[in-house]
Scaffold this active site. Structure first.
Site, short mmCIF file in Angstrom:
data_model
loop_
_atom_site.label_atom_id
_atom_site.label_comp_id
_atom_site.label_asym_id
_atom_site.label_seq_id
_atom_site.Cartn_x
_atom_site.Cartn_y
_atom_site.Cartn_z
N LYS A 165 27.16 -13.65 14.64
CA LYS A 165 28.64 -13.94 14.10
C LYS A 165 29.41 -12.84 13.71
O LYS A 165 30.58 -12.60 14.06
CB LYS A 165 28.75 -15.04 13.14
N ARG A 182 31.64 -23.91 6.97
CA ARG A 182 30.07 -24.12 7.11
C ARG A 182 29.76 -25.78 6.87
O ARG A 182 28.47 -25.84 6.86
CB ARG A 182 29.08 -23.42 6.16
N ARG A 228 17.18 -7.08 11.74
CA ARG A 228 18.67 -7.02 11.41
C ARG A 228 18.76 -6.22 10.05
O ARG A 228 17.98 -6.29 9.22
CB ARG A 228 19.21 -8.30 11.29
N ARG A 280 18.64 -7.22 4.63
CA ARG A 280 19.42 -8.20 3.61
C ARG A 280 18.17 -9.12 3.04
O ARG A 280 17.01 -9.58 3.55
CB ARG A 280 20.21 -9.30 4.26
N ARG A 311 17.79 -21.16 5.58
CA ARG A 311 19.23 -20.88 6.13
C ARG A 311 19.35 -21.86 7.40
O ARG A 311 20.52 -22.31 7.73
CB ARG A 311 19.60 -19.57 5.97
P1 AMP Z 1 26.06 -15.02 5.97
O1 AMP Z 1 26.13 -13.38 5.64
O2 AMP Z 1 27.21 -15.59 6.77
O3 AMP Z 1 24.67 -15.50 6.69
O4 AMP Z 1 26.01 -15.70 4.56
C1 AMP Z 1 25.19 -15.39 3.84
C2 AMP Z 1 24.94 -16.63 2.72
O5 AMP Z 1 26.17 -16.66 2.12
C3 AMP Z 1 24.75 -17.99 3.00
O6 AMP Z 1 23.27 -18.04 3.53
C4 AMP Z 1 25.39 -18.67 1.98
O7 AMP Z 1 24.45 -18.75 1.09
C5 AMP Z 1 26.46 -18.10 1.71
N1 AMP Z 1 27.81 -18.37 2.27
C6 AMP Z 1 28.41 -17.56 3.17
N2 AMP Z 1 29.67 -18.42 3.83
C7 AMP Z 1 29.72 -19.89 3.18
C8 AMP Z 1 30.31 -20.74 3.27
N3 AMP Z 1 31.20 -20.66 4.12
N4 AMP Z 1 30.01 -21.83 2.62
C9 AMP Z 1 28.69 -21.99 1.84
N5 AMP Z 1 28.04 -20.87 1.78
C10 AMP Z 1 28.31 -19.62 2.33
#
Ligand code: AMP
Length: 206
Positions: free
Chosen positions: A18, A91, A126, A153, A164
């Site tokens: 993404k 999400r 990653r 990360r 996740r």
């Molecule tokens: P990502 O970098 O997109 O994988 O997001 C990392 C973490 O941020 C996720 O595992 C969630 O804990 C939180 N997060 C990011 N975007 C959202 C969202 N739209 N709704 C809820 N949690 C989010």
């Protein structure tokens, strides 16, 4: 009157690309870009009030509450009314409903589909830039874009990844179906190389 600029959201399981594809598309089309995940990680590092609210959820590899995610995005959208790309939002169904209220049908949702075996391989390789948020898979310790430190990360351990992925299946897949029923969804095979997937997205949008 000129046609309004199309906006986008990028959806997909963790490590589906993404961030990489979202940034490429935003750069190619001159769109404002927001990764909600990268933004939350930065807020946590800076110990801002939003970061302090979000920290316990990210520490447990859980989604932050819908209310918090919607607040973050609606504040940001107020400053970027036209021509934007959201990476990692919506999400859940409540987030998708909120976005439709905020943006109507002015956006398309690009859904990256990647097999879970491929996702597990990707997640262990990653790296993310500590400054600009660029996602890289190379062994180098320096960001190819801004030269800052690349790091793994905290939520990219296999255990955190499984949590996740399960949140994605339970909460985000229904939001994908919601957007599909609204006619806003474009599903793309995200299993190829970065350039192959970018090419497929370009073709689907042309
Ligand atoms: P990502 O970098 O997109 O994988 O997001 C990392 C973490 O941020 C996720 O595992 C969630 O804990 C939180 N997060 C990011 N975007 C959202 C969202 N739209 N709704 C809820 N949690 C989010």
């Amino acid at each position: 009157m000129p046609a309004p600029v199309r906006s986008f959201v990028m959806l997909g399981p963790p490590a589906s690309g993404k961030g990489t594809q979202g940034r490429l598309l935003a750069e190619a089309r001159g769109l404002a870009y927001l990764s909600t995940g990268a933004r939350l990680r930065r807020e946590i590092e800076q110990k801002s009030p939003l970061g302090q609210e979000a920290q316990a959820y990210l520490d447990r590899s859980q989604y932050v509450p819908d209310e918090l995610a919607v607040r973050l995005v609606s504040d940001w959208l107020r400053k970027h009314a036209e021509g934007w790309l959201l990476d990692g939002f919506p999400r859940s169904i409540p987030q998708a409903e909120a976005l439709v209220v905020l943006a109507g049908d002015s956006f398309s949702a690009i859904h990256l589909e990647v097999d879970s075996v491929d996702l597990r391989t990707r997640v262990v390789k990653r790296r993310e830039c500590s400054t600009c948020g660029m996602v890289a898979t190379e062994a180098s310790e320096q960001c190819p874009k801004c030269g800052s430190l690349l790091r793994t990360r905290a939520d990219d351990s296999i255990e955190a990844f499984e949590k996740r992925l399960s949140a994605y299946e339970q909460l985000t897949i229904p939001a994908v179906s919601f957007l599909e029923k609204k006619g806003l969804l474009i599903s793309v095979d995200g299993s190829g190389s970065r350039d192959e997937v970018a090419q497929t997205i370009r073709e689907r949008l042309s």
